[in-house]
Design an enzyme around this catalytic site. Structure first.
Site, PDB file in Angstrom:
ATOM      1  N   TYR A 278       0.835  -1.194   0.000  1.00 32.95           N
ATOM      2  CA  TYR A 278       0.000   0.000   0.000  1.00 32.95           C
ATOM      3  C   TYR A 278       0.880   1.258   0.000  1.00 32.95           C
ATOM      4  O   TYR A 278       0.494   2.312  -0.482  1.00 32.95           O
ATOM      5  CB  TYR A 278      -0.967  -0.025   1.187  1.00 32.95           C
ATOM      6  CG  TYR A 278      -2.311   0.571   0.857  1.00 32.95           C
ATOM      7  CD1 TYR A 278      -3.220  -0.110   0.049  1.00 32.95           C
ATOM      8  CD2 TYR A 278      -2.669   1.826   1.325  1.00 32.95           C
ATOM      9  CE1 TYR A 278      -4.441   0.436  -0.267  1.00 32.95           C
ATOM     10  CE2 TYR A 278      -3.892   2.388   1.007  1.00 32.95           C
ATOM     11  CZ  TYR A 278      -4.768   1.686   0.217  1.00 32.95           C
ATOM     12  OH  TYR A 278      -5.974   2.245  -0.098  1.00 32.95           O
TER      13      TYR A 278
ATOM     14  N   LYS B 172      -3.358   8.286   2.975  1.00 35.61           N
ATOM     15  CA  LYS B 172      -4.593   8.094   3.754  1.00 35.61           C
ATOM     16  C   LYS B 172      -4.417   8.634   5.187  1.00 35.61           C
ATOM     17  O   LYS B 172      -5.371   9.156   5.773  1.00 35.61           O
ATOM     18  CB  LYS B 172      -5.013   6.624   3.771  1.00 35.61           C
ATOM     19  CG  LYS B 172      -5.518   6.107   2.424  1.00 35.61           C
ATOM     20  CD  LYS B 172      -6.702   6.904   1.906  1.00 35.61           C
ATOM     21  CE  LYS B 172      -7.371   6.263   0.709  1.00 35.61           C
ATOM     22  NZ  LYS B 172      -8.374   7.157   0.083  1.00 35.61           N
TER      23      LYS B 172
HETATM   24  P1  NAP Z   1     -12.970   4.049  -8.100  1.00 30.12           P
HETATM   25  O1  NAP Z   1     -14.315   3.573  -8.435  1.00 30.12           O
HETATM   26  O2  NAP Z   1     -11.888   3.792  -9.070  1.00 30.12           O
HETATM   27  O3  NAP Z   1     -13.059   5.594  -7.724  1.00 30.12           O
HETATM   28  C1  NAP Z   1     -11.899   6.392  -7.609  1.00 30.12           C
HETATM   29  C2  NAP Z   1     -12.210   7.678  -8.300  1.00 30.12           C
HETATM   30  O4  NAP Z   1     -11.167   8.631  -8.082  1.00 30.12           O
HETATM   31  C3  NAP Z   1     -12.345   7.511  -9.814  1.00 30.12           C
HETATM   32  O5  NAP Z   1     -13.572   8.043 -10.223  1.00 30.12           O
HETATM   33  C4  NAP Z   1     -11.176   8.317 -10.327  1.00 30.12           C
HETATM   34  O6  NAP Z   1     -11.371   8.861 -11.614  1.00 30.12           O
HETATM   35  C5  NAP Z   1     -11.109   9.389  -9.286  1.00 30.12           C
HETATM   36  N1  NAP Z   1      -9.913  10.202  -9.408  1.00 30.12           N
HETATM   37  C6  NAP Z   1      -8.605   9.820  -9.420  1.00 30.12           C
HETATM   38  N2  NAP Z   1      -7.825  10.876  -9.616  1.00 30.12           N
HETATM   39  C7  NAP Z   1      -8.646  11.968  -9.714  1.00 30.12           C
HETATM   40  C8  NAP Z   1      -8.446  13.343  -9.929  1.00 30.12           C
HETATM   41  N3  NAP Z   1      -7.218  13.879 -10.083  1.00 30.12           N
HETATM   42  N4  NAP Z   1      -9.534  14.151  -9.996  1.00 30.12           N
HETATM   43  C9  NAP Z   1     -10.766  13.656  -9.853  1.00 30.12           C
HETATM   44  N5  NAP Z   1     -11.030  12.367  -9.668  1.00 30.12           N
HETATM   45  C10 NAP Z   1      -9.969  11.527  -9.599  1.00 30.12           C
HETATM   46  O7  NAP Z   1     -12.460   3.368  -6.734  1.00 30.12           O
HETATM   47  P2  NAP Z   1     -13.026   3.384  -5.250  1.00 30.12           P
HETATM   48  O8  NAP Z   1     -12.402   2.208  -4.622  1.00 30.12           O
HETATM   49  O9  NAP Z   1     -14.491   3.564  -5.251  1.00 30.12           O
HETATM   50  O10 NAP Z   1     -12.315   4.666  -4.637  1.00 30.12           O
HETATM   51  C11 NAP Z   1     -13.030   5.703  -3.969  1.00 30.12           C
HETATM   52  C12 NAP Z   1     -12.338   6.027  -2.653  1.00 30.12           C
HETATM   53  O11 NAP Z   1     -12.476   4.913  -1.789  1.00 30.12           O
HETATM   54  C13 NAP Z   1     -10.838   6.292  -2.786  1.00 30.12           C
HETATM   55  O12 NAP Z   1     -10.469   7.339  -1.911  1.00 30.12           O
HETATM   56  C14 NAP Z   1     -10.241   4.982  -2.291  1.00 30.12           C
HETATM   57  O13 NAP Z   1      -8.922   5.126  -1.826  1.00 30.12           O
HETATM   58  C15 NAP Z   1     -11.216   4.664  -1.185  1.00 30.12           C
HETATM   59  N6  NAP Z   1     -11.179   3.297  -0.661  1.00 30.12           N
HETATM   60  C16 NAP Z   1     -11.270   2.241  -1.504  1.00 30.12           C
HETATM   61  C17 NAP Z   1     -11.223   0.951  -0.997  1.00 30.12           C
HETATM   62  C18 NAP Z   1     -11.265  -0.237  -1.907  1.00 30.12           C
HETATM   63  O14 NAP Z   1     -10.867  -1.326  -1.497  1.00 30.12           O
HETATM   64  N7  NAP Z   1     -11.745  -0.099  -3.137  1.00 30.12           N
HETATM   65  C19 NAP Z   1     -11.121   0.739   0.401  1.00 30.12           C
HETATM   66  C20 NAP Z   1     -11.053   1.851   1.230  1.00 30.12           C
HETATM   67  C21 NAP Z   1     -11.082   3.126   0.696  1.00 30.12           C
HETATM   68  P3  NAP Z   1     -10.556   8.196 -12.860  1.00 30.12           P
HETATM   69  O15 NAP Z   1     -11.024   6.776 -12.930  1.00 30.12           O
HETATM   70  O16 NAP Z   1     -10.925   9.039 -14.010  1.00 30.12           O
HETATM   71  O17 NAP Z   1      -9.100   8.283 -12.520  1.00 30.12           O
END
Ligand code: NAP
Length: 271
Positions: free
Chosen positions: A158, A165
């Site tokens: 990570y 984070k």
């Molecule tokens: P996701 O569906 O891929 O969503 C992440 C989003 O961040 C995407 O829409 C991406 O857009 C956007 N993004 C990245 N860079 C950006 C920028 N410069 N400006 C605007 N948008 C941007 O994945 P997700 O897992 O739902 O992630 C959402 C949040 O949950 C994140 O903070 C992640 O770290 C957190 N999280 C995820 C998990 C997990 O296991 N999935 C667990 C805990 C926390 P693009 O696709 O266009 O880059």
């Protein structure tokens, strides 16, 4: 499960929905079910179609492109929010990114460029989005973001994202103090691993996904719906006494380091 929260007089901006699996969408779905009007931002044009499909036929929704690291894009996004809604009640920040190279190698070898990118996209954008939202947010509004327990413990690979984070969680506390004067609350949801596009960029995610479920007291990973429910709770008036918190929805994985065994089963084995 049926929820009877009425948000028909509320307006939200959700930043970071890539597709139906996105955690931002899990929260947005709950908001929409509660009658909230929701505007969405997406980063790249390639995701526009996904979001158009998801929001089609949903009254009160609109979408706008925004790279959250661009001041110009943020200014345009919040101007759109003002034009559409006048005011905002909620801001959901569901954005995260770290260059894959920084997660594949050793943490020791993280370059300044990769460090800055991960910190900027994954942590600083919460601060900048909150600053842009501040004049639009009604007193009593709520901001929610998403974090992961690699901020507190070492999760293999990570790397820089763990540091980002940790910064996001610290930023949550500082923002909570400054916005608390207006009863605006800021909390972050620490979600267990979910199969999203962002997760695909984490090396060995499948191992992480399996081992989190194995150690979790509930014996499984949480569902996106469970993340959505917590998001709704933290945005709603049900949680008006909570701010500055990192709230876990991870089936309890964060309290365990080895696979939990029910006491009766463990005793039986010892005999
Ligand atoms: P996701 O569906 O891929 O969503 C992440 C989003 O961040 C995407 O829409 C991406 O857009 C956007 N993004 C990245 N860079 C950006 C920028 N410069 N400006 C605007 N948008 C941007 O994945 P997700 O897992 O739902 O992630 C959402 C949040 O949950 C994140 O903070 C992640 O770290 C957190 N999280 C995820 C998990 C997990 O296991 N999935 C667990 C805990 C926390 P693009 O696709 O266009 O880059």
């Amino acid at each position: 499960m049926s929820l009877s929260i009425d948000m028909s007089d509320k307006r939200a901006l959700v930043m970071g929905v890539a597709n139906a699996r996105s955690l931002g969408w899990a929260i947005a779905e709950r908001l929409l079910e509660a009658g909230c009007q929701v505007g969405f931002s997406y980063q790249g044009e390639r995701l526009k179609g996904e979001l158009e499909k998801l929001t089609a036929g949903r009254p009160g929704t609109w979408i706008q492109q925004c790279d959250a690291t661009s001041e110009e894009d943020l200014t345009a996004l919040f101007q759109r929010a003002k034009d559409e809604f006048g005011e905002l009640d909620f801001l959901v920040h569901a954005i995260g990114f770290a260059p894959r190279a920084a997660m594949e190698g050793r943490f020791l070898d993280t370059t300044a460029e990769d460090w800055n990118t991960a910190m900027n996209v994954s942590a600083y954008t919460l601060v900048s989005a909150a600053r842009h939202a501040e004049p639009l947010l009604r007193d009593g509004g709520s901001i929610v973001s998403l974090t992961f327990q690699a901020s507190q413990r070492v999760v293999p690979k990570y790397n820089v994202m763990g540091a980002a984070k940790a910064a996001l969680e610290a930023a949550t506390r500082y923002l909570a103090v400054e916005l608390g004067e207006r009863q605006i609350r800021v909390n972050t949801i620490s979600a267990g691993p979910m199969r999203t596009i962002a997760a695909r960029s984490i090396p060995a995610f499948a191992t992480l996904y399996g081992s989190a479920a194995e150690v979790a007291p509930l014996g499984r990973n949480p569902t996106p719906e469970e993340v959505g429910n917590l998001g709704l709770f933290l945005l709603s008036d049900l949680s008006t006494g909570m701010t500055g918190q990192t709230v876990y929805v991870d089936s309890g994985a964060s309290i365990a380091t080895i696979k939990a065994q029910a006491p009766a089963a463990a005793e039986g084995k010892d005999r």
